[in-house]
Design an enzyme around this catalytic site. Structure first.
Site, PDB file in Angstrom:
ATOM      1  N   HIS A   1       0.826  -1.200   0.000  1.00  0.00           N
ATOM      2  CA  HIS A   1       0.000   0.000   0.000  1.00  0.00           C
ATOM      3  C   HIS A   1       0.867   1.260   0.000  1.00  0.00           C
ATOM      4  O   HIS A   1       0.568   2.224  -0.700  1.00  0.00           O
ATOM      5  CB  HIS A   1      -0.953   0.005   1.206  1.00  0.00           C
ATOM      6  CG  HIS A   1      -2.233  -0.694   0.954  1.00  0.00           C
ATOM      7  ND1 HIS A   1      -2.339  -2.071   0.924  1.00  0.00           N
ATOM      8  CD2 HIS A   1      -3.470  -0.228   0.718  1.00  0.00           C
ATOM      9  CE1 HIS A   1      -3.592  -2.408   0.686  1.00  0.00           C
ATOM     10  NE2 HIS A   1      -4.304  -1.294   0.546  1.00  0.00           N
TER      11      HIS A   1
ATOM     12  N   LYS B   1      -9.834  -8.798   7.896  1.00  0.00           N
ATOM     13  CA  LYS B   1     -10.486  -9.148   9.155  1.00  0.00           C
ATOM     14  C   LYS B   1     -10.340  -7.977  10.114  1.00  0.00           C
ATOM     15  O   LYS B   1      -9.417  -7.180  10.004  1.00  0.00           O
ATOM     16  CB  LYS B   1      -9.898 -10.425   9.753  1.00  0.00           C
ATOM     17  CG  LYS B   1      -8.461 -10.305  10.212  1.00  0.00           C
ATOM     18  CD  LYS B   1      -7.972 -11.614  10.811  1.00  0.00           C
ATOM     19  CE  LYS B   1      -6.519 -11.450  11.275  1.00  0.00           C
ATOM     20  NZ  LYS B   1      -5.986 -12.676  11.832  1.00  0.00           N
TER      21      LYS B   1
END
Length: 183
Positions: free
Chosen positions: A38, A103
């Site tokens: 990222h 998650k």
């Protein structure tokens, strides 16, 4: 709760029909990216360079898979904790990303970006990486190979099982665990 079978790239119409708690079986190409990837994506954007994949309609899976055993396209591929990508997710949603997969909970900024840009957050079952990898039929590193397991991969999935945690309407699925106090 409803059940959907969706294909990538995802559209606004796909996302708008989903509600927190719905089950989705996703087929098509998704991309892996964790923290380091990222950061590199943001560096490319800041430099005005092209990204290694099309963001419009994309789904990014927060995963760093284990090495592929013989005869398999990928090893265990369980989700990583999503909040570590919360700094980057709003910008990616603004540029066309439709879904993230991981998650854990998301920040208020990410939830607002999903509402503003019609995005969704899917939960993948933590601790079930070997089982989830059965839905990944092809995996190819497409960028940042030097990151090893955190390199960006294009992964073809078939009926990848997901649960809508945050929808584009502000809905959120959260199950508070019950504590056994009877003992």
């Amino acid at each position: 709760m409803a059940e959907y079978r969706l294909n990538t790239p995802l559209t606004d119409e796909d996302i708008e029909q989903l509600k927190a708690g719905d089950v989705v079986f996703l087929t098509g190409t998704i991309h892996s990216a964790r923290d380091a990837a990222h950061k590199k994506l943001m560096d490319l954007l800041d430099a005005g360079k092209d990204l290694p994949f099309e963001l419009e309609g994309s789904a990014i899976y927060y995963v760093g898979p284990s090495p592929a055993p013989p005869g398999r396209p990928i090893g265990s591929a369980g989700p990583t904790t999503s909040y570590r990508m919360d700094t980057y997710a709003p910008r990616l949603h603004s540029l066309g990303m439709k879904a993230s997969i991981g998650k854990g909970k998301r920040s208020d900024e990410v939830k607002e970006a999903m509402k503003q840009y019609k995005g969704v957050y899917f939960g993948a079952t933590g601790g079930a990486g070997a089982l989830l990898s059965n839905s990944i039929v092809e995996s190819t590193v497409i960028a940042f190979e030097e990151l090893g397991p955190e390199a960006i991969r294009a992964m073809k999935v078939k009926d990848f099982p997901l649960l809508v945690i945050n929808d584009c309407h502000g809905g959120e699925l959260y199950v508070k665990p019950k504590l056994d106090t009877a003992g």
